[in-house]
Design an enzyme around this catalytic site. Structure first.
Site, PDB file in Angstrom:
ATOM      1  N   TRP A 177       0.809  -1.222   0.000  1.00 29.82           N
ATOM      2  CA  TRP A 177       0.000   0.000   0.000  1.00 29.82           C
ATOM      3  C   TRP A 177       0.838   1.266   0.000  1.00 29.82           C
ATOM      4  CZ3 TRP A 177       1.738   2.525   4.206  1.00 29.82           C
ATOM      5  CH2 TRP A 177       2.173   1.771   5.304  1.00 29.82           C
ATOM      6  N   ASN A 178       2.107   1.197   0.385  1.00 36.55           N
ATOM      7  CA  ASN A 178       2.824   2.436   0.680  1.00 36.55           C
ATOM      8  C   ASN A 178       3.280   3.204  -0.560  1.00 36.55           C
ATOM      9  OD1 ASN A 178       4.627   0.221   0.338  1.00 36.55           O
ATOM     10  ND2 ASN A 178       6.276   1.416   1.252  1.00 36.55           N
ATOM     11  N   LYS A 201      -2.107  -8.486  -7.338  1.00 33.73           N
ATOM     12  CA  LYS A 201      -2.982  -8.212  -6.214  1.00 33.73           C
ATOM     13  C   LYS A 201      -2.434  -6.997  -5.481  1.00 33.73           C
ATOM     14  CE  LYS A 201      -3.273  -8.907  -1.946  1.00 33.73           C
ATOM     15  NZ  LYS A 201      -4.076  -7.700  -1.587  1.00 33.73           N
ATOM     16  N   PRO A 202      -2.976  -5.809  -5.776  1.00 29.64           N
ATOM     17  CA  PRO A 202      -2.574  -4.639  -5.000  1.00 29.64           C
ATOM     18  C   PRO A 202      -3.313  -4.621  -3.669  1.00 29.64           C
ATOM     19  CG  PRO A 202      -4.208  -3.998  -6.614  1.00 29.64           C
ATOM     20  CD  PRO A 202      -3.960  -5.477  -6.816  1.00 29.64           C
ATOM     21  N   ASP A 203      -2.828  -3.840  -2.723  1.00 27.34           N
ATOM     22  CA  ASP A 203      -3.580  -3.643  -1.489  1.00 27.34           C
ATOM     23  C   ASP A 203      -4.898  -2.950  -1.825  1.00 27.34           C
ATOM     24  OD1 ASP A 203      -4.372  -2.039   1.050  1.00 27.34           O
ATOM     25  OD2 ASP A 203      -2.868  -3.461   1.761  1.00 27.34           O
ATOM     26  N   GLY A 252       6.716  -6.351   0.754  1.00 26.93           N
ATOM     27  CA  GLY A 252       5.945  -6.257   1.982  1.00 26.93           C
ATOM     28  C   GLY A 252       6.799  -6.599   3.182  1.00 26.93           C
ATOM     29  N   SER A 253       6.167  -7.092   4.235  1.00 30.24           N
ATOM     30  CA  SER A 253       6.872  -7.380   5.479  1.00 30.24           C
ATOM     31  C   SER A 253       7.722  -8.636   5.347  1.00 30.24           C
ATOM     32  CB  SER A 253       5.869  -7.557   6.613  1.00 30.24           C
ATOM     33  OG  SER A 253       5.151  -8.771   6.463  1.00 30.24           O
ATOM     34  N   GLU A 274      11.133  -7.982  -1.801  1.00 32.75           N
ATOM     35  CA  GLU A 274      11.692  -6.815  -1.114  1.00 32.75           C
ATOM     36  C   GLU A 274      10.936  -6.659   0.185  1.00 32.75           C
ATOM     37  OE1 GLU A 274      11.456  -2.279  -0.863  1.00 32.75           O
ATOM     38  OE2 GLU A 274      12.313  -2.691  -2.845  1.00 32.75           O
ATOM     39  N   LEU A 275      11.676  -6.746   1.302  1.00 30.58           N
ATOM     40  CA  LEU A 275      11.040  -6.863   2.605  1.00 30.58           C
ATOM     41  C   LEU A 275      11.420  -5.678   3.502  1.00 30.58           C
ATOM     42  CD1 LEU A 275      11.676 -10.706   2.926  1.00 30.58           C
ATOM     43  CD2 LEU A 275       9.713  -9.518   1.900  1.00 30.58           C
ATOM     44  N   CYS A 308      10.217   1.599   2.669  1.00 30.08           N
ATOM     45  CA  CYS A 308      11.129   0.516   3.085  1.00 30.08           C
ATOM     46  C   CYS A 308      12.561   1.001   3.222  1.00 30.08           C
ATOM     47  CB  CYS A 308      11.060  -0.635   2.086  1.00 30.08           C
ATOM     48  SG  CYS A 308       9.451  -1.443   1.984  1.00 30.08           S
ATOM     49  N   GLU A 406      11.090  -2.669  13.031  1.00 27.96           N
ATOM     50  CA  GLU A 406      10.791  -1.685  11.996  1.00 27.96           C
ATOM     51  C   GLU A 406       9.564  -0.885  12.415  1.00 27.96           C
ATOM     52  OE1 GLU A 406      10.472  -1.512   7.139  1.00 27.96           O
ATOM     53  OE2 GLU A 406       9.601  -3.227   8.186  1.00 27.96           O
TER      54      GLU A 406
END
Length: 537
Positions: A177-178, A201-203, A252-253, A274-275, A308, A406
């Site tokens: 989402w960011n 699949k976007p947020d 994401g996370s 990418e986390l 991130c 984080e």
């Protein structure tokens, strides 16, 4: 809300005034726009998204079931078989047209990004810049990245070897989402030009931006079925995307990334992850403190810290710490907060209740355990339900949650150090390894320190933008911050399968010309010695 959130009705940071006649959500998100953006989206249920500026609903949207996800993959797979036959120059031309249309119509998507994420308009424009640069780069360079490559064969002149690159098929992309433009279509661009289809699949809360970008790509010439979008709850729709994909792209996370990796591994499907990050900025004793303070504001508080690669740990040499903090805190206090669909605010809102709760928990825990708030440290419901002031914490200790976890919000912790070795050791003392920043007047010193930091990108005398914006170079994380890279050759080749075609000519790779096995072995041994002497690689 917590007691701290309820108490705060005014605060340190000023409010950026809204310009006269500023647009509203109702002006931007019209029924006609929703109908256009959701046309062809597979979904038998209904869901909705909301704006962080007010908490109000933006749009009713189709919600996908597992059966809907399967249908989307079936349509994408059929379209991909045709799309991969399209000459690469025509696929690349779609990206270059998209680049031009995006810049021409950027005001539309800037409104959507702001409404869906709550970020300031200049921070929204960073996404437009990043996507335009990626579209231009892969539009110009994809043919070179993907062209057949000649390699030296096992037996020079007798073995002719060519490396080919084939699209993987249908890429399953789970976008956060960011950064709803850059981390959706920005990551899909190289997949498309490599000949893949994408099911994204976007947020749900930020999906209008991704849907707008899809609409623009179709206008630029991308076949509609090549780009499928499915909407719904992450735990329901996300695993279905992974289950059907030929390759998975996830941002994401770290916790969710591990789940994605396990599911993909069970199917022997590749992943790009990418986390999270707990990124460090090092201000050395020879840094230009005015520039470092201004850079720290950008590095720590862009998109309200919901980035991130933003900075959450600020290491400052003890000899310049007081002078630096005086400058940095003053600049942070002067930041204007705002919720208008216009330029002028220095920082916007957090995206929602969950982020506000996490940020508040970290700050209150730190203060309760002895940290000092140099500025900020409170919510701003007088501006919007999820606004939180840019916050600088001093005296942070290992026992505090903000030290290691984080935060993903506008909070930075200050740490003093006495030597370069100490700063490097402390910066590396985290499971994460995404981004870092070094500030020094000595280019040589900066490069030497950068090479010792265990992060995928390091920026010297800036926070994150130079490394991220240099799209010919790879960007991604080490350690718990992820796998694979975006940008450059790695950012497109990951969406392909390598195939080696070796054509043996004249003589076989076996005893011939009357040689028995022993003579053939001796001949090959001599040949290997000769090839080493001739410096064959």
């Amino acid at each position: 809300m917590t007691d701290a959130q309820t108490r705060a009705t005014t605060g340190t940071n000023p409010i950026a005034p809204a310009p006269a006649g500023a647009r509203t959500a109702a002006d931007v998100v019209t029924p006609e726009l929703i109908a256009q953006l959701t046309k062809g989206i597979v979904g038998s249920g209904r869901t909705a998204n909301h704006t962080p500026f007010t908490g109000e609903k933006l749009a009713d949207l189709p919600e996908s079931t597992p059966e809907d996800v399967e249908k989307a993959f079936e349509a994408a797979r059929a379209a991909q078989s045709v799309w991969q036959q399209t000459p690469i120059r025509k696929r690349a031309a779609v990206l270059l047209r998209f680049h031009d249309i995006l810049l021409e119509r950027q005001a539309e998507v800037l409104d959507l990004i702001q409404l869906e994420t709550g970020k300031a308009r200049l921070h929204a424009h960073e996404e437009v810049q990043a996507v335009a640069v990626a579209a231009r780069h892969y539009g110009r360079r994809a043919a070179a990245y993907l062209r057949p490559k000649r390699h030296t064969g096992a037996m020079p002149t007798l073995t002719k070897v060519t490396e080919l690159r084939h699209p993987r098929g249908v890429v399953g992309q789970i976008a956060p989402w960011n950064y709803p433009l850059e981390l959706s279509v920005g990551d899909a661009i190289p997949a498309f030009v490599a000949g893949n289809a994408v099911v994204m699949k976007p947020d749900t809360e930020t999906c209008l931006t991704a849907l707008w970008a899809r609409d623009l790509l179709i206008e630029a010439g991308l076949p509609a079925d090549v780009f499928q979008v499915v909407l719904g709850e992450g735990p329901v729709v996300g695993p279905e995307v992974v289950r059907h994909a030929d390759y998975v792209s996830f941002t994401g996370s770290t916790a969710t990334g591990r789940q994605v990796a396990r599911s993909a591994a069970a199917r022997l499907v590749g992943v790009s992850l990418e986390l999270g990050g707990k990124n460090a900025m090092l201000v050395l004793d020879d840094a230009d403190l005015d520039k470092a303070a201004a850079g720290a504001v950008r590095a720590c508080f862009s998109s309200a810290g919901q980035l991130c690669i933003s900075i959450e740990r600020l290491f400052v040499h003890e000899s310049v710490a007081d002078a630096f903090l005086e400058r940095f805190v003053a600049r942070t206090k002067a930041m204007r907060l705002g919720n208008a669909l216009a330029y002028g605010a220095d920082m916007g809102s957090l995206v929602g209740e969950r982020q506000l709760t996490a940020v508040t928990r970290h700050v209150e825990d730190a203060v309760a355990k002895g940290a000092t708030v140099l500025t900020g440290g409170q919510a701003r419901p007088d501006i919007g339900p999820y606004f939180y002031e840019p916050t600088v914490l001093d005296g942070v200790q290992d026992s505090m949650a903000v030290c290691a976890e984080e935060t993903f919000g506008p909070v930075v912790s200050i740490y003093r150090f006495g030597s370069d070795d100490e700063a490097i050791e402390r910066a590396n003392s985290t499971p994460y390894g995404l981004n870092a920043s070094v500030w020094t007047r000595s280019a040589r010193r900066g490069r030497e320190i950068a090479a010792r930091l265990r992060t995928g990108t390091v920026n010297i005398n800036e926070g994150y933008a130079p490394a991220y914006g240099s799209v010919q170079s790879p960007m991604g994380g080490m350690k718990d911050s992820g796998l694979s890279r975006r940008h450059g050759s790695e950012g497109i080749l990951k969406y392909t399968e390598a195939q080696t075609v070796a054509h043996q000519r004249l003589l076989p790779m076996a005893p011939s010309l009357g040689m028995d096995d022993e003579k053939y072995a001796a001949f090959m041994s001599r040949s290997l010695r000769v090839m080493k002497a001739l410096r064959f690689r």
